[in-house]
Design a protein around this motif. Structure first.
Motif, PDB file in Angstrom:
ATOM      1  N   GLN A 296       0.830  -1.286   0.052  1.00 22.13           N
ATOM      2  CA  GLN A 296       0.058  -0.056   0.163  1.00 22.13           C
ATOM      3  C   GLN A 296       0.863   1.182  -0.099  1.00 22.13           C
ATOM      4  OE1 GLN A 296      -3.397  -0.076  -0.446  1.00 22.13           O
ATOM      5  NE2 GLN A 296      -2.998  -2.227  -0.456  1.00 22.13           N
ATOM      6  N   ASP A 297       0.151   2.425  -0.637  1.00 23.61           N
ATOM      7  CA  ASP A 297       1.211   3.611  -0.610  1.00 23.61           C
ATOM      8  C   ASP A 297       1.650   4.131   0.734  1.00 23.61           C
ATOM      9  OD1 ASP A 297       2.158   5.598  -2.184  1.00 23.61           O
ATOM     10  OD2 ASP A 297       0.642   6.950  -1.817  1.00 23.61           O
ATOM     11  N   ASP A 298       0.814   3.665   1.676  1.00 22.68           N
ATOM     12  CA  ASP A 298       1.194   4.335   3.042  1.00 22.68           C
ATOM     13  C   ASP A 298       2.384   3.423   4.050  1.00 22.68           C
ATOM     14  OD1 ASP A 298      -0.424   2.147   3.472  1.00 22.68           O
ATOM     15  OD2 ASP A 298      -1.777   3.131   4.814  1.00 22.68           O
ATOM     16  N   GLN A 299       2.684   2.396   3.225  1.00 25.96           N
ATOM     17  CA  GLN A 299       3.634   1.445   3.679  1.00 25.96           C
ATOM     18  C   GLN A 299       4.902   1.576   3.080  1.00 25.96           C
ATOM     19  OE1 GLN A 299       1.985  -2.396   2.155  1.00 25.96           O
ATOM     20  NE2 GLN A 299       1.426  -2.905   4.341  1.00 25.96           N
ATOM     21  N   ASP A 300       5.896   1.583   4.038  1.00 29.40           N
ATOM     22  CA  ASP A 300       7.282   1.855   3.736  1.00 29.40           C
ATOM     23  C   ASP A 300       8.037   0.530   3.575  1.00 29.40           C
ATOM     24  OD1 ASP A 300       7.302   4.635   4.382  1.00 29.40           O
ATOM     25  OD2 ASP A 300       7.542   4.237   6.639  1.00 29.40           O
ATOM     26  N   GLY A 301       9.153   0.811   2.884  1.00 34.22           N
ATOM     27  CA  GLY A 301       9.940  -0.423   2.525  1.00 34.22           C
ATOM     28  C   GLY A 301       9.918  -0.805   1.085  1.00 34.22           C
ATOM     29  N   PRO A 302      10.937  -1.438   0.509  1.00 36.71           N
ATOM     30  CA  PRO A 302      11.005  -1.721  -0.773  1.00 36.71           C
ATOM     31  C   PRO A 302       9.972  -2.841  -1.462  1.00 36.71           C
ATOM     32  CG  PRO A 302      12.731  -2.747   0.508  1.00 36.71           C
ATOM     33  CD  PRO A 302      12.100  -2.070   1.285  1.00 36.71           C
ATOM     34  N   LEU A 303       9.878  -2.904  -2.642  1.00 41.84           N
ATOM     35  CA  LEU A 303       9.192  -4.064  -3.178  1.00 41.84           C
ATOM     36  C   LEU A 303      10.021  -5.187  -3.076  1.00 41.84           C
ATOM     37  CD1 LEU A 303       8.182  -2.356  -6.686  1.00 41.84           C
ATOM     38  CD2 LEU A 303       6.758  -2.768  -4.691  1.00 41.84           C
ATOM     39  N   ASP A 304       9.163  -6.564  -2.883  1.00 41.80           N
ATOM     40  CA  ASP A 304       9.920  -7.757  -2.877  1.00 41.80           C
ATOM     41  C   ASP A 304       9.762  -8.046  -4.464  1.00 41.80           C
ATOM     42  OD1 ASP A 304      10.861 -10.151  -2.635  1.00 41.80           O
ATOM     43  OD2 ASP A 304       8.699 -11.126  -1.988  1.00 41.80           O
ATOM     44  N   VAL A 305      10.785  -8.149  -5.239  1.00 38.12           N
ATOM     45  CA  VAL A 305      10.757  -8.373  -6.661  1.00 38.12           C
ATOM     46  C   VAL A 305      11.756  -9.677  -6.864  1.00 38.12           C
ATOM     47  CG1 VAL A 305      10.486  -5.749  -7.147  1.00 38.12           C
ATOM     48  CG2 VAL A 305      12.711  -6.828  -6.979  1.00 38.12           C
ATOM     49  N   ALA A 306      11.548 -10.154  -8.056  1.00 36.36           N
ATOM     50  CA  ALA A 306      12.054 -11.118  -8.717  1.00 36.36           C
ATOM     51  C   ALA A 306      12.070 -11.142 -10.288  1.00 36.36           C
ATOM     52  CB  ALA A 306      11.566 -12.621  -8.245  1.00 36.36           C
ATOM     53  N   ARG A 307      13.061 -11.650 -10.914  1.00 39.33           N
ATOM     54  CA  ARG A 307      12.878 -11.917 -12.528  1.00 39.33           C
ATOM     55  C   ARG A 307      13.475 -13.121 -12.933  1.00 39.33           C
ATOM     56  NH1 ARG A 307      16.767 -11.819 -10.425  1.00 39.33           N
ATOM     57  NH2 ARG A 307      18.778 -10.814 -10.831  1.00 39.33           N
ATOM     58  N   ARG A 308      13.096 -13.480 -14.030  1.00 32.06           N
ATOM     59  CA  ARG A 308      13.712 -14.876 -14.452  1.00 32.06           C
ATOM     60  C   ARG A 308      13.664 -15.014 -16.084  1.00 32.06           C
ATOM     61  NH1 ARG A 308      12.822 -20.032 -12.146  1.00 32.06           N
ATOM     62  NH2 ARG A 308      12.538 -18.839 -10.188  1.00 32.06           N
ATOM     63  N   TYR A 309      15.001 -15.048 -16.667  1.00 30.98           N
ATOM     64  CA  TYR A 309      15.058 -15.070 -17.831  1.00 30.98           C
ATOM     65  C   TYR A 309      14.824 -16.578 -18.279  1.00 30.98           C
ATOM     66  CZ  TYR A 309      17.530 -10.806 -16.749  1.00 30.98           C
ATOM     67  OH  TYR A 309      17.904  -9.550 -16.259  1.00 30.98           O
ATOM     68  N   ILE A 310      13.464 -16.961 -19.005  1.00 34.18           N
ATOM     69  CA  ILE A 310      13.030 -18.164 -19.434  1.00 34.18           C
ATOM     70  C   ILE A 310      13.678 -18.597 -20.797  1.00 34.18           C
ATOM     71  CG2 ILE A 310      11.477 -19.977 -19.709  1.00 34.18           C
ATOM     72  CD1 ILE A 310       9.823 -18.121 -17.709  1.00 34.18           C
ATOM     73  N   ASP A 311      14.518 -19.703 -20.936  1.00 33.99           N
ATOM     74  CA  ASP A 311      14.720 -20.054 -22.564  1.00 33.99           C
ATOM     75  C   ASP A 311      13.351 -20.314 -23.191  1.00 33.99           C
ATOM     76  OD1 ASP A 311      17.445 -19.713 -22.017  1.00 33.99           O
ATOM     77  OD2 ASP A 311      17.833 -21.788 -21.598  1.00 33.99           O
ATOM     78  N   ALA A 312      13.151 -19.806 -24.516  1.00 37.72           N
ATOM     79  CA  ALA A 312      12.215 -20.006 -25.125  1.00 37.72           C
ATOM     80  C   ALA A 312      11.874 -21.260 -25.987  1.00 37.72           C
ATOM     81  CB  ALA A 312      11.869 -18.802 -26.139  1.00 37.72           C
ATOM     82  N   ASN A 313      11.535 -22.150 -24.965  1.00 41.28           N
ATOM     83  CA  ASN A 313      11.548 -23.604 -25.843  1.00 41.28           C
ATOM     84  C   ASN A 313      10.018 -24.278 -24.989  1.00 41.28           C
ATOM     85  OD1 ASN A 313      12.561 -25.540 -23.639  1.00 41.28           O
ATOM     86  ND2 ASN A 313      14.249 -24.155 -23.894  1.00 41.28           N
ATOM     87  N   PRO A 314       9.408 -25.286 -25.820  1.00 40.91           N
ATOM     88  CA  PRO A 314       8.398 -26.144 -25.086  1.00 40.91           C
ATOM     89  C   PRO A 314       8.983 -26.766 -23.626  1.00 40.91           C
ATOM     90  CG  PRO A 314       8.303 -26.371 -27.210  1.00 40.91           C
ATOM     91  CD  PRO A 314       9.912 -25.568 -26.929  1.00 40.91           C
ATOM     92  N   VAL A 315      10.043 -27.052 -23.450  1.00 39.31           N
ATOM     93  CA  VAL A 315      10.445 -27.895 -22.281  1.00 39.31           C
ATOM     94  C   VAL A 315      10.245 -26.988 -21.049  1.00 39.31           C
ATOM     95  CG1 VAL A 315      12.312 -29.221 -21.314  1.00 39.31           C
ATOM     96  CG2 VAL A 315      11.631 -29.445 -23.695  1.00 39.31           C
ATOM     97  N   SER A 316      10.822 -25.829 -21.243  1.00 39.03           N
ATOM     98  CA  SER A 316      10.577 -24.790 -20.100  1.00 39.03           C
ATOM     99  C   SER A 316       9.277 -24.316 -19.866  1.00 39.03           C
ATOM    100  CB  SER A 316      11.537 -23.628 -20.388  1.00 39.03           C
ATOM    101  OG  SER A 316      12.945 -23.910 -20.394  1.00 39.03           O
ATOM    102  N   TYR A 317       8.684 -24.245 -20.927  1.00 38.89           N
ATOM    103  CA  TYR A 317       7.121 -23.624 -20.867  1.00 38.89           C
ATOM    104  C   TYR A 317       6.293 -24.761 -20.075  1.00 38.89           C
ATOM    105  CZ  TYR A 317       8.309 -20.320 -24.577  1.00 38.89           C
ATOM    106  OH  TYR A 317       8.798 -19.134 -25.444  1.00 38.89           O
ATOM    107  N   LYS A 318       6.545 -26.149 -20.736  1.00 35.48           N
ATOM    108  CA  LYS A 318       5.676 -27.146 -19.947  1.00 35.48           C
ATOM    109  C   LYS A 318       5.985 -27.271 -18.409  1.00 35.48           C
ATOM    110  CE  LYS A 318       6.589 -30.237 -23.207  1.00 35.48           C
ATOM    111  NZ  LYS A 318       6.791 -31.494 -23.945  1.00 35.48           N
TER     112      LYS A 318
END
Length: 614
Positions: A296-318
Motif C-alpha cells: 500500500q502507498d502508506d507502507q514503507d519499505g521496498p518492493l519484493d521483486v524477482a525476475r527470471r530469464y526463461i529460455d524460449a522452448n516448449p520444455v521450459s514452458y511445460k
C-alpha cells in the motif's frame, strides 16, 4: 490439401521440438501480487530457432508455443488471484524471412503476432526506418485492440480534406484495470532515435516528461505504472530516467515497472526500492518473467521483486505450467503455429537452396578463420556472386560486417536462413581507383569506421545498427571472458560434445545439465537465469569492414573498387583521407552488378556451391 499438409508439418515440428533432450528448469517461478511476461526485439523470429547447433535448441519454441505458455500462465495467475500482464518493447521488422522476404511480409507477420493479446506493446526503431512500414503500423493499429502505445512517436498523414497532419502513431498512453481490479497507467516510449524516415517525428523522452498531456496523464494515482520502452534499462541510449523522475515527483511510492529492449541483451536494474526494470533480450530467445509485491502507498519499505530469464522452448514452458505434451498445446497456439507455417509457405522461404557443409559463426571465431561467417562472406560468397557483366576487369569488393546479423548453420539452408544471416537490401557501387590506394581503403575504414567514431546520437541506419551490434558484442564478450577467468574450458568449438544430449538414443539427462547459452549478470537480487549455462564462445573486436582477396596487381594499375551502399559514407571518407586530391563524392559512384542486393547473395552461393546432399 494445403491445410492438411501444413497440419502434418505442424505436428511433425511440434513432435521434434518435444523430442529434444533439453534441460529442464529446477526452480519454480516466484509468483507475487503483480507479474509480467515480457519480450522485445523479436525481429520476426516467430518460427523459433530451427537448427540443432547449440545454443539454438534452447530457443526452439515458435510463437504458437509462446501463446500456449502465456495462456496457461494467465490461467495460473487467475487461480492465484494475481495480475499477469504481457508486454512487448518493439522491433518486429528486419530479421527472419517472415518479415524481410517481401514488402508485405512484415505486415502479415504482424497480424499473426497480434493473435496473442498483449496488454501493452510499443514500437521499435526498425518499424521506423521506412515511412511505409510506419504507415502500415498506423493504419492497422486496431489489431492490437487499443494496446499499441507510442507516447513519443508521431506520423504525418494526409487527412480526408487533403491536408497533412502529424498524429500519434499509436495510443499516447493507456489506462485500464486488470482482472484483479487494479488500476494501471502505461506509456510506450522510444529513445531519441534520429535515423527514422521522413514523415516520422520523435519527441525526446526528456521533453515528453514535461509535456502538459503527459503531466495530466500521470496526475491520477494508479495502483502501479508500466513503462514499455524501446531502449535499454541503463547505459547508452537509456532515457527512462526523465520519465521515471517526473512520475516520482508526483507519486513517490507508487510502484513503477519498466520493460526495455533495443540492445538485445538481458538485463535488470532497480531505479529505487519501488521499481524494477527488465530487458528480455532478442530474437525470441528469452521470455522474461517479472514479479513483484504490491504494498500500500502508506507502507514503507521496498518492493519484493524477482525476475527470471526463461529460455524460449516448449520444455521450459511445460515445466513452468506443469503441463504434459497432451495438455500444453492450446487452440490459440496451434492456430498461430499453423498461420506461421501457412505464411512461410506463401512467402516461399522454406524451400531448400542448398546444404551448408559446416557451421559458420558470426562471433565465435575471428575474421580470417575458415568457420567465420565474415570469412565465408568475403572470401567465397562475394567473389562468386557480385559480378558485373559490364565490368570484367580486376576488382576488390568491400563489405560491411554489420550487414551480417546471425550465424549460418550446417545442414539445410533455405531463404529463411538467408534472410536471417542478412535481411538488408544494401546494393553495390563502384569506382575506379589506383590499386596502391585501393589496397589500404578497408584498413582505413576500420581505423575510423562507424563503430570506432560513433556519434552519441547516430543519425544513419548504419550508425544505429553498429551501435547495437557493439553493445551486444561487448555483453557477449564479457560473459565469455568471465568464464575463462574462472577456469572455464576454452575448447568449446567442437560440436560433437555440444550435440551430445540431442542423440536419439540418449535418455538419461543429468539432473542439472550444463549447456551452452546466456550467462546473465545484472543488478537485481537473486538469480535471473532460469537454467544454468556456460557462455557462448565469443571473439571481440571484429572488424567493421571486410574485403575480398586483393588481386595480384601493381600499385599503379587502375582497378574497380566496389563498396556496399550501406557503408558509402565510410568508404568515401576513407578514400579522401588516403588521397585528398581525389575528392571522391557520392555522385562519382556507379551501380554495380545490376543493383544486386545483399539479402540474396548467400542463396545464390548455396545454389551454386552447396548442392551436395540436397
Amino acid at each position: 490439401m494445403l491445410y492438411t499438409l501444413l497440419l502434418v508439418l505442424l505436428t511433425g515440428v511440434s513432435a521434434s521440438q518435444h523430442a529434444l533432450h533439453l534441460p529442464e528448469p529446477t526452480r519454480q517461478l516466484e509468483w507475487k501480487d503483480v507479474n509480467f511476461l515480457s519480450t522485445s526485439d523479436v525481429h520476426g523470429w516467430l518460427l523459433g530457432h530451427q537448427h540443432a547447433t547449440w545454443p539454438e535448441p534452447n530457443y526452439s519454441g515458435d510463437f504458437g508455443s509462446l501463446a500456449s505458455f502465456a495462456t496457461h500462465m494467465r490461467r495460473i495467475a487467475q487461480d492465484k488471484g494475481v495480475d499477469l500482464l504481457l508486454v512487448d518493447a518493439g522491433d518486429h521488422h528486419d530479421g527472419s524471412g517472415l518479415v524481410s522476404s517481401s514488402s508485405e511480409a512484415s505486415g502479415k507477420a504482424e497480424d499473426i503476432f497480434s493473435m496473442l493479446p498483449y496488454d501493452i506493446i510499443t514500437i521499435g526503431n526498425h518499424e521506423l526506418y521506412h515511412y511505409e512500414d510506419a504507415l502500415e503500423e498506423y493504419r492497422n493499429k486496431g489489431r492490437w485492440n487499443g494496446r499499441y502505445v507510442t507516447s513519443n512517436v508521431n506520423i504525418t498523414i494526409q487527412a480526408e480534406d487533403g491536408s497533412f497532419q502529424s498524429v500519434p502513431l499509436g495510443e499516447q498512453y493507456l489506462k485500464f484495470e486488470t482482472d484483479q481490479g487494479r488500476k494501471i497507467t502505461a506509456f510506450g516510449v522510444i529513445f531519441n532515435f534520429q535515423a527514422h524516415a521522413k514523415g516520422i517525428s520523435i519527441q525526446k523522452p526528456s521533453k515528453l516528461a514535461k509535456d502538459p498531456w503527459f503531466l495530466e496523464a500521470i496526475e491520477e494515482k494508479p495502483d502501479y505504472f508500466v513503462l514499455a520502452g524501446h531502449m535499454p534499462a541503463r547505459g547508452e541510449t537509456s532515457e527512462f530516467t526523465p520519465i521515471f523522475d517526473a512520475i516520482r515527483e508526483i507519486h513517490p511510492k507508487v510502484p513503477i515497472y519498466v520493460f526495455g529492449g533495443h540492445t538485445h541483451v538481458r538485463d535488470c536494474v532497480q531505479y529505487d526500492g519501488r521499481s524494477i526494470a527488465v530487458v528480455p533480450g532478442r530474437y525470441l530467445e528469452t521470455v522474461a518473467f517479472t514479479s513483484s509485491s504490491l504494498p500500500q502507498d502508506d507502507q514503507d519499505g521496498p518492493l519484493d521483486v524477482a525476475r527470471r530469464y526463461i529460455d524460449a522452448n516448449p520444455v521450459s514452458y511445460k515445466w513452468h505450467t506443469n503441463t504434459s505434451d497432451e495438455q500444453f498445446d492450446l487452440p490459440i497456439g496451434k492456430n498461430i503455429s499453423l498461420a506461421l507455417l501457412r505464411l512461410a509457405s506463401d512467402l516461399n522461404i522454406s524451400t531448400p537452396l542448398g546444404v551448408a557443409p559446416h557451421d559458420y559463426f558470426l562471433e565465435r571465431h575471428p575474421y580470417g578463420h575458415p568457420r567465420s561467417v565474415l570469412t565465408v562472406f568475403s572470401d567465397q560468397v562475394l567473389p562468386h556472386t557480385i559480378i558485373d557483366k559490364e565490368r570484367n576487369g580486376t576488382r576488390v569488393i568491400i563489405g560491411n560486417a554489420g550487414s551480417l546479423r546471425f550465424d549460418l548453420f550446417q545442414g539445410r539452408f533455405d531463404r529463411n536462413d538467408e534472410l536471417t544471416v542478412s535481411p538488408f537490401t544494401s546494393k553495390f557501387l563502384w569506382v575506379e581507383l589506383p590499386a596502391g590506394l585501393a589496397r589500404n581503403v578497408t584498413e582505413q575504414m576500420n581505423k575510423s569506421g562507424a563503430s570506432k567514431l560513433l556519434p552519441s546520437e547516430p543519425t544513419t541506419k548504419l550508425e544505429e545498427e553498429d551501435r547495437v551490434r557493439r553493445i551486444y558484442n561487448d555483453w557477449m564478450t564479457e560473459q565469455w571472458e568471465d568464464y575463462l577467468l574462472q577456469g572455464g574450458n576454452d575448447h568449446l568449438y567442437e560440436q560433437e560434445e555440444m550435440q551430445r544430449v540431442f542423440r536419439e538414443d540418449e535418455r538419461k539427462i543429468p539432473k542439472k545439465p550444463r549447456t551452452m547459452g546466456f550467462v546473465t549478470k545484472d543488478s537485481c537480487p537473486g538469480k535471473g537465469d532460469d537454467i544454468e549455462h556456460y557462455p557462448v564462445p565469443h571473439v571481440g573486436d571484429q572488424p567493421d569492414f571486410i574485403q575480398t582477396p586483393f588481386p595480384d596487381v601493381n600499385d599503379n594499375e587502375i582497378i574497380d573498387v566496389v563498396s556496399m551502399d550501406f557503408a558509402l559514407d565510410d568508404f568515401l571518407a576513407a578514400v579522401n583521407v588516403l588521397d585528398p586530391t581525389i575528392d571522391l563524392k557520392e555522385g562519382d559512384m556507379k551501380s554495380y552488378a545490376d543493383g544486386l542486393e545483399i539479402n540474396v547473395v548467400f542463396g545464390m552461393y548455396a545454389k551454386e556451391m552447396w548442392q551436395a546432399g540436397l
